[in-house]
Structure formats: structure tokens, C-alpha cells
Motif scaffolding. Structure first.
Motif, PDB file in Angstrom:
ATOM      1  N   LYS A  32      -0.916  18.769  20.874  1.00  0.00           N
ATOM      2  CA  LYS A  32      -2.132  17.997  20.578  1.00  0.00           C
ATOM      3  C   LYS A  32      -2.199  16.750  21.460  1.00  0.00           C
ATOM      4  O   LYS A  32      -3.236  16.437  22.056  1.00  0.00           O
ATOM      5  N   VAL A  33      -1.079  16.025  21.535  1.00  0.00           N
ATOM      6  CA  VAL A  33      -1.046  14.795  22.316  1.00  0.00           C
ATOM      7  C   VAL A  33      -1.256  15.090  23.802  1.00  0.00           C
ATOM      8  O   VAL A  33      -2.018  14.391  24.489  1.00  0.00           O
ATOM      9  N   TRP A  34      -0.574  16.137  24.296  1.00  0.00           N
ATOM     10  CA  TRP A  34      -0.690  16.499  25.711  1.00  0.00           C
ATOM     11  C   TRP A  34      -2.121  16.918  26.054  1.00  0.00           C
ATOM     12  O   TRP A  34      -2.683  16.497  27.068  1.00  0.00           O
ATOM     13  N   SER A  35      -2.735  17.723  25.200  1.00  0.00           N
ATOM     14  CA  SER A  35      -4.112  18.159  25.426  1.00  0.00           C
ATOM     15  C   SER A  35      -5.074  16.980  25.348  1.00  0.00           C
ATOM     16  O   SER A  35      -5.998  16.855  26.167  1.00  0.00           O
ATOM     17  N   LEU A  36      -4.850  16.109  24.374  1.00  0.00           N
ATOM     18  CA  LEU A  36      -5.709  14.938  24.220  1.00  0.00           C
ATOM     19  C   LEU A  36      -5.595  14.009  25.423  1.00  0.00           C
ATOM     20  O   LEU A  36      -6.593  13.440  25.887  1.00  0.00           O
ATOM     21  N   LEU A  37      -4.376  13.859  25.954  1.00  0.00           N
ATOM     22  CA  LEU A  37      -4.169  13.020  27.123  1.00  0.00           C
ATOM     23  C   LEU A  37      -4.952  13.556  28.323  1.00  0.00           C
ATOM     24  O   LEU A  37      -5.589  12.784  29.065  1.00  0.00           O
ATOM     25  N   LYS A  38      -4.950  14.871  28.514  1.00  0.00           N
ATOM     26  CA  LYS A  38      -5.692  15.469  29.625  1.00  0.00           C
ATOM     27  C   LYS A  38      -7.193  15.282  29.445  1.00  0.00           C
ATOM     28  O   LYS A  38      -7.923  15.036  30.422  1.00  0.00           O
ATOM     29  N   VAL A  39      -7.663  15.391  28.205  1.00  0.00           N
ATOM     30  CA  VAL A  39      -9.087  15.170  27.940  1.00  0.00           C
ATOM     31  C   VAL A  39      -9.476  13.738  28.292  1.00  0.00           C
ATOM     32  O   VAL A  39     -10.527  13.484  28.907  1.00  0.00           O
ATOM     33  N   VAL A  40      -8.619  12.786  27.918  1.00  0.00           N
ATOM     34  CA  VAL A  40      -8.901  11.384  28.215  1.00  0.00           C
ATOM     35  C   VAL A  40      -8.940  11.148  29.723  1.00  0.00           C
ATOM     36  O   VAL A  40      -9.848  10.481  30.245  1.00  0.00           O
ATOM     37  N   VAL A  41      -7.964  11.715  30.436  1.00  0.00           N
ATOM     38  CA  VAL A  41      -7.902  11.517  31.890  1.00  0.00           C
ATOM     39  C   VAL A  41      -9.123  12.127  32.573  1.00  0.00           C
ATOM     40  O   VAL A  41      -9.806  11.466  33.383  1.00  0.00           O
ATOM     41  N   PHE A  42      -9.416  13.384  32.257  1.00  0.00           N
ATOM     42  CA  PHE A  42     -10.549  14.043  32.911  1.00  0.00           C
ATOM     43  C   PHE A  42     -11.872  13.464  32.436  1.00  0.00           C
ATOM     44  O   PHE A  42     -12.855  13.464  33.181  1.00  0.00           O
ATOM     45  N   GLY A  43     -11.916  12.990  31.197  1.00  0.00           N
ATOM     46  CA  GLY A  43     -13.114  12.315  30.719  1.00  0.00           C
ATOM     47  C   GLY A  43     -13.377  11.050  31.505  1.00  0.00           C
ATOM     48  O   GLY A  43     -14.519  10.747  31.875  1.00  0.00           O
ATOM     49  N   ALA A  44     -12.309  10.288  31.789  1.00  0.00           N
ATOM     50  CA  ALA A  44     -12.455   9.059  32.568  1.00  0.00           C
ATOM     51  C   ALA A  44     -12.906   9.369  33.992  1.00  0.00           C
ATOM     52  O   ALA A  44     -13.769   8.674  34.557  1.00  0.00           O
ATOM     53  N   VAL A  45     -12.330  10.416  34.591  1.00  0.00           N
ATOM     54  CA  VAL A  45     -12.742  10.822  35.939  1.00  0.00           C
ATOM     55  C   VAL A  45     -14.213  11.238  35.937  1.00  0.00           C
ATOM     56  O   VAL A  45     -14.978  10.879  36.845  1.00  0.00           O
ATOM     57  N   ALA A  46     -14.607  11.987  34.897  1.00  0.00           N
ATOM     58  CA  ALA A  46     -15.997  12.433  34.805  1.00  0.00           C
ATOM     59  C   ALA A  46     -16.954  11.258  34.681  1.00  0.00           C
ATOM     60  O   ALA A  46     -18.025  11.250  35.295  1.00  0.00           O
ATOM     61  N   VAL A  47     -16.572  10.265  33.902  1.00  0.00           N
ATOM     62  CA  VAL A  47     -17.409   9.066  33.764  1.00  0.00           C
ATOM     63  C   VAL A  47     -17.550   8.356  35.112  1.00  0.00           C
ATOM     64  O   VAL A  47     -18.642   7.911  35.490  1.00  0.00           O
ATOM     65  N   GLY A  48     -16.449   8.269  35.857  1.00  0.00           N
ATOM     66  CA  GLY A  48     -16.503   7.647  37.172  1.00  0.00           C
ATOM     67  C   GLY A  48     -17.382   8.425  38.140  1.00  0.00           C
ATOM     68  O   GLY A  48     -18.206   7.842  38.859  1.00  0.00           O
ATOM     69  N   MET A  49     -17.222   9.760  38.181  1.00  0.00           N
ATOM     70  CA  MET A  49     -18.042  10.591  39.058  1.00  0.00           C
ATOM     71  C   MET A  49     -19.511  10.496  38.684  1.00  0.00           C
ATOM     72  O   MET A  49     -20.394  10.409  39.548  1.00  0.00           O
TER      73      MET A  49
END
Length: 652
Positions: free
Chosen positions: A390-407
Motif C-alpha cells: 500500500k505504501v509503495w503504491s501510494l508513494l508512486k501515485v504521489v510521485v507521478f501525480g506531482a510529475v503530472a501536475v508539473g507537466m
């Protein structure tokens, strides 16, 4: 919310194929375009070898600045990068396991490197679109990385976020392409007559374009209305909460791209646009859910809500769209069973609407992306079994979510270029970051067919040569562009003949604004083989001509009805001489030679490029492939890949 596993696989496989087309098409043209004896030698624009990452990434980053360390000339280095792109994309196409982040990073870096050395022959919107889509493919592709013993999967909860970025790019591409047709004030787009001229004036038409050009004017005007509908309001349905509306938008976009491919040779561009459309699909389209007993016991309220969302709401949207199409374009039936159309609004009203809609467009993107991130977070917490997962999946969502917001943020700069007030309302920080990453082509503005050219006749530059002062002028025949009026238009996509394309642009202006044209003339006057390989017929096979000139002609498709001027059953085109494009030149002309020296096309006493074993291998590969015709080469690569996949059962 349905998953996007199949759509993701389709996207990554298709991107591998598009890269294969792009690299393969470019490879066969490299010597004539960018070689040492080509039209625009790349060695003249590539900076010296980089000694640090800072130097490599400065200004126009390209891996060509590293290849001198391998003892390679710029020409051989471009061969190396292009061959590496062909091999990598071919392997990604054939083997699913290789379609990962690393492979797509390599492909993107290789194409970006070639793009920055390609000068005017690679500065097309589809090359820029490929780079932007290619960067998104890096985010969409799986990393295949094991961390702390966690299982590696090709699918993740953040896939919906990264595929949303692909959808957002598709929206920007289509919406901007529709809007600029009207903001350009082009009279043919405002008069709905653009397609009356388009089929014969586009760069490289297909045989079908001749037949399409014969359609009655009322039908072509109605087609422009439908194009406006597909490109301007319909993209908003990409984000519709109702699935059937998204699928309707998908099929309409695909239909438009297929029709464009039938009538015009736009290399891999239309295929790439269809690949972007895969972001509108979900797994339910491919895997129908089986009916369960629980579904039959749902309440009457649930049934009513489903009917409203899946039937009533879509019908309301279609009725609303149809009403405004009729009202805004004055659609009405005539007694002769034709449908007449005329725009019922003016430029001022359209710009006012654009100012009104742009802020809502940005907020639509914010809400839609926020929803995808929120759902991905919920799935990470709900569907993963162990706490570590759960933590690992959530961490990836946060990272890619942040990248998506930047893009998404920097893409707003490109989107709002079409409306000045919205552009300047953007935070200055966003514009600054957009400027900082501009050289990496992460996000760009688009606007295809902004102005319809060739309204008075399709301009074509015809190059001629002769050996004696009073001798007969003989024409050079190019591989794909119109020349001989009796030759049928070709089918050449997904290959892009870049010289033929640039000659089309050159015909729209003059040679003073296209200095590369003089380089081409010089290469023909000196009989340079690499450039002659890009031409279908050389009228001087024994020795190059002593004199050359260029004349501008106006071409029109012939007509299929005897009542019209230009009717014939033998030719595809009619042409009339319009004006002198380039005055008669000799290779000894002082002004001509002076220009060539200032452009470094002629370099006296230039030392020979270094030769190494690695360079000899690249030269050997080039010699084996020879002057292969581009369409044949790329389709051979594609056919081989499909054959291998069929034999191994590895389609996805």
C-alpha cells in the motif's frame, strides 16, 4: 472506474511502431540532407564535443556532441543514432518486455538529438508532437524495478494519471488545431470553402485526393462544418463522465484522421494522433463484464440513474450539439436535396467566446487531473493487500501525480498561446519553467492548417538544367511531389520525404527566405550522388549540367466533367507558368560562390573527417542499404516486425 491496461499496452506498442517509422524514414535520407555533401550539413550546426553534462544540456542538447569521443564524424554519428533508434524501436515493437521506461528514454533522447541537428528539414509539428508524446511514453511505460522484494508489474495504480497526460495532449492538439483556423482570419476557413482548395494544394496528395476534389462545393463546405465540430467542441467530451460520450469522441477523432490519411500523405502524423486517441479507451471496451446476480437486485433508483447517465444525458448532449451546429452554421436543406451552410457569427464574437471558454478549459483540466489522482490514491489503499505494498503504491501515485501536475502546468503556456489574455493571466513562474525546458520539447503549441494556401493555384517549383547556353532545358523529377502532369499522386505515408516537403514550403515564398534551396542547386550542379538519391529522375546521368534555373508553376487537378476547363482523361494535373523563381545560375557565378563560401557549403582546405573501425562499420551498413526508397524501407521493417510477432504470438 475502468482500468486502462489494454489502452496502455496499445499506446506503448504503437509508439514503438511510430518511432520505427520515424527513424527508418529519416535514415535513408540522412546523407542527402545532412551529410558532409548534403543540402544542410549537420557538422555546421553541431557544437564541439561536450566535456560535461552542463555543456551537453546547454542550449540544444544532442548526443551528437558525445560521438567525437568515439572518433566519428557528424555524418557517421547521425547514422549511428538513427540505426540505434531503428533497432531499439524494432525490438520494443516485437518484445513486450522491452517496452519499459529505459527503452523509451533511449528513443526519446535519440530523436531529440537528431531533431536539434536536423534544422529546417526536421522542424515540423509532427516531429515536435512525436517528442512530446515520446516523453509521455517514458512516464506511461513500466520501470520494471524491484524494490525491497516487491513484485514488479507492468501495470500500476498511477497508470490512469499518466494516460490522462496523453489525453490532455490530444485535447490540446485538436482544440488548438480547430481554433487557429478561425483566429487566423483565413477567408477560406471563414467561408467554409477551405476543402475546395485543400485536396490539390496540400503538400503530397494521394490519388484519392483527386476524387475528393471533384465533390460538389456544398458537400465540401459541410465537411468543413463537421471538421470544426470534431476539433473544437468535441474534444471537451474527452473528459465526459459518461463512457459512451468518450467513445463517441474517440471514433469521431479516428474517423477524421483516417479520412485525412486517405486523401493526404502526412507521414506518421495521423497515425500518431490515433495513438493519442487510445487514451480515451478503457478495459471495458475489450473485456465485457459478465452479468451477476447482484446486478439484477439493484434498486429502481439505481436503474433510473443508469438510464439517465447512459441514455438521457448523451441524447441531451447530442441534441444540444446538433441545435448549435444548425444555428451557428446556418445549416438548412434546399429543394435540390443539398445542405447549405454559412457561418452565422463573426470574428469578434468568436474571440469573445474564446476568452470566455479558456479559463473553464484550464479548470476542466485541473478537476479532471485531480479526480484521476484521487481515484488512484483510493485504489492504492483499497486494492493492495499488504501495508508495505500500500505504501509503495501510494508513494508512486504521489510521485507521478506531482510529475503530472508539473507537466500540466507548463502545458498551459502552450495551450493559451491561442488566446493572449489567458496567456498573460498565467502565473509568471509557470511561464518561466516553460521557457527553461523549451529546448527539450516537453510541451508545444499546435495549430495545423492555420491558413489555406494555393487558393489561386498550387505553387510548384520546377528545377531545370541545360549544358549549353542555348540548349534545351530539362526538368528534374522528384520522387513524390507533383512535376509531370501525367504522373499519379503517390501513396508514401508513413514515410516522410523531407526534401519534397520543404520544396512545397519553398514554393509558398521565395529562395531568399529559403537559403537551403541554393545549397540544393549547388549539389545538383556538382552532381552530388547523395542528393541525387533523393530525386526520382536525373536528366543528366553522364555529367551534371552547366546551367540551372527554377520556375514557379501553378498546378490544378484536372476535372472529371467535360463541361469544365481542365477536363482530360490522360493527366492528373494541369499547370501554367507563373513566374521565374530562381534566375539562371552557373557554378562559377561569383555571387553564388560567395554565398556558398559564407554558408560554409564550400570549404577550401577543410581537413578530412576522421575514420575509425566503428565509422567503417557504419559506412558498410549504409552501403548495403544503399539508396533504398523510403516507403519500401519503412514498410519492410514494419512487415518484418509483424511477421516475427505472429510467429511468436507476442502482439502485446
Amino acid at each position: 472506474m475502468a482500468g486502462v491496461r489494454v489502452a496502455k499496452d496499445l499506446f506503448l506498442w504503437s509508439m514503438s511502431v511510430i518511432y520505427l517509422f520515424a527513424f527508418g524514414s529519416l535514415y535513408v535520407q540522412l546523407p542527402g540532407l545532412f551529410g558532409d555533401n548534403g543540402i544542410l550539413p549537420a557538422r555546421l550546426v553541431v557544437k564541439p564535443a561536450a566535456n560535461s553534462w552542463g555543456e551537453l544540456l546547454d542550449d540544444h542538447p544532442t548526443l551528437l556532441r558525445l560521438t567525437p569521443k568515439l572518433g566519428l564524424s557528424t555524418q557517421s554519428a547521425m547514422d549511428l543514432l538513427c540505426l540505434a533508434g531503428i533497432v531499439t524501436s524494432f525490438m520494443c515493437m516485437v518484445f513486450k518486455g522491452l517496452r519499459d521506461t529505459v527503452s523509451f528514454i533511449v528513443l526519446w533522447m535519440l530523436y531529440l538529438s537528431l531533431y536539434h541537428a536536423g534544422q529546417t528539414f526536421l522542424w515540423f509539428q509532427w516531429d515536435i508532437l512525436l517528442l512530446e508524446t515520446g516523453f509521455l511514453a517514458i512516464l506511461v511505460a513500466p520501470l520494471n524495478l524491484n524494490v525491497f522484494g516487491l513484485r514488479s508489474s507492468s501495470y500500476h495504480h498511477h497508470d490512469n494519471i499518466t494516460m490522462w497526460l496523453v489525453k490532455w495532449l490530444l485535447f490540446r492538439l485538436m482544440f488548438a488545431s480547430g481554433v487557429v483556423k478561425l483566429t487566423s482570419k483565413c477567408p477560406t476557413w471563414w467561408g467554409l470553402t477551405a476543402l475546395v482548395y485543400h485536396f490539390e494544394t496540400q503538400c503530397i496528395p494521394t490519388p484519392a485526393a483527386w476524387f475528393w476534389s471533384q465533390f460538389p462545393t456544398w458537400l465540401l463546405k459541410l465537411s468543413v462544418v463537421i471538421t470544426y465540430f470534431i476539433e473544437i467542441p468535441l474534444p471537451f467530451l474527452f473528459f465526459a463522465p459518461v463512457r459512451c460520450l468518450r467513445l463517441f469522441a474517440f471514433w469521431m477523432q479516428v474517423l477524421l484522421q483516417v479520412l485525412i490519411m486517405i486523401t493526404g500523405n502526412y507521414n506518421f502524423f495521423n497515425l500518431l494522433t490515433i495513438v493519442l486517441c487510445f487514451s480515451l479507451l478503457d478495459d471495458e471496451l475489450f473485456f465485457r463484464k459478465k452479468a451477476s446476480g447482484a446486478k439484477t437486485k439493484r434498486s429502481l433508483i439505481w436503474t433510473i440513474l443508469r438510464i439517465i447517465s447512459n441514455v438521457v444525458f448523451p441524447l441531451a448532449v447530442f441534441a444540444f450539439s446538433g441545435f448549435f451546429l444548425v444555428k451557428l452554421f446556418g445549416l438548412h436543406f434546399e429543394k435540390d436535396y443539398t445542405i447549405q451552410s454559412n457561418i452565422q457569427f463573426d470574428y469578434q464574437k468568436f474571440t469573445e467566446w474564446l476568452k470566455f471558454i479558456m479559463p473553464y478549459t484550464m479548470w476542466l483540466g485541473v478537476l479532471s487531473l485531480g479526480y484521476e489522482i484521487f481515484i488512484s490514491v483510493l485504489r492504492s489503499l483499497k486494492e493492495e493487500k499488504s501495508q508495505v505494498q500500500k505504501v509503495w503504491s501510494l508513494l508512486k501515485v504521489v510521485v507521478f501525480g506531482a510529475v503530472a501536475v508539473g507537466m500540466f502546468s507548463i502545458s498551459l503556456v502552450s495551450l493559451n498561446v491561442i488566446e493572449g489574455e489567458s496567456y498573460w493571466r498565467l502565473p509568471s513562474t509557470v511561464r518561466i519553467w516553460h521557457k527553461r525546458v523549451e529546448s527539450f520539447e516537453l510541451t508545444s503549441s499546435y495549430g495545423l492548417f492555420r491558413v489555406m494556401t494555393g487558393v489561386g493555384g498550387r505553387p510548384e517549383v520546377i528545377i531545370e538544367g541545360r549544358n549549353r547556353l542555348n540548349g534545351e532545358w530539362k526538368e528534374y523529377e522528384f520522387l513524390y511531389k507533383p512535376g509531370n502532369v501525367s504522373r499519379a499522386p503517390p501513396i508514401v505515408a508513413p514515410h516522410q520525404p523531407r526534401l519534397d516537403w520543404q520544396l512545397w514550403f519553398a514554393a509558398l515564398g521565395n529562395y531568399q527566405n529559403n537559403p537551403w534551396f541554393l545549397n540544393l542547386i549547388y549539389r545538383l550542379l556538382t552532381g552530388q550522388k547523395e542528393v541525387l538519391d533523393l530525386i526520382a529522375h536525373n536528366p543528366f546521368p553522364s555529367a551534371p549540367p552547366k546551367y540551372m534555373r527554377a520556375t514557379l508553376y501553378h498546378y490544378h487537378f484536372t476535372k472529371d466533367q467535360p463541361d469544365y476547363d481542365g477536363y482530360t482523361t490522360e493527366d492528373w494535373w494541369t499547370r501554367t507558368k507563373h513566374m521565374e523563381y530562381l534566375p539562371e545560375l552557373m557554378v562559377q557565378d561569383e555571387t553564388f560562390v560567395s554565398y556558398l563560401k559564407s554558408a560554409n557549403i564550400i570549404q577550401e582546405g577543410r581537413p578530412p573527417e576522421p575514420s575509425t573501425i566503428f565509422g567503417s562499420i557504419l559506412d558498410f551498413i549504409r552501403a548495403q542499404i544503399g539508396g533504398t526508397e523510403g516507403f519500401t524501407f519503412v514498410m519492410s521493417l514494419f512487415g518484418l516486425g509483424i511477421a516475427i510477432q505472429m510467429l511468436n504470438g507476442l502482439f502485446f
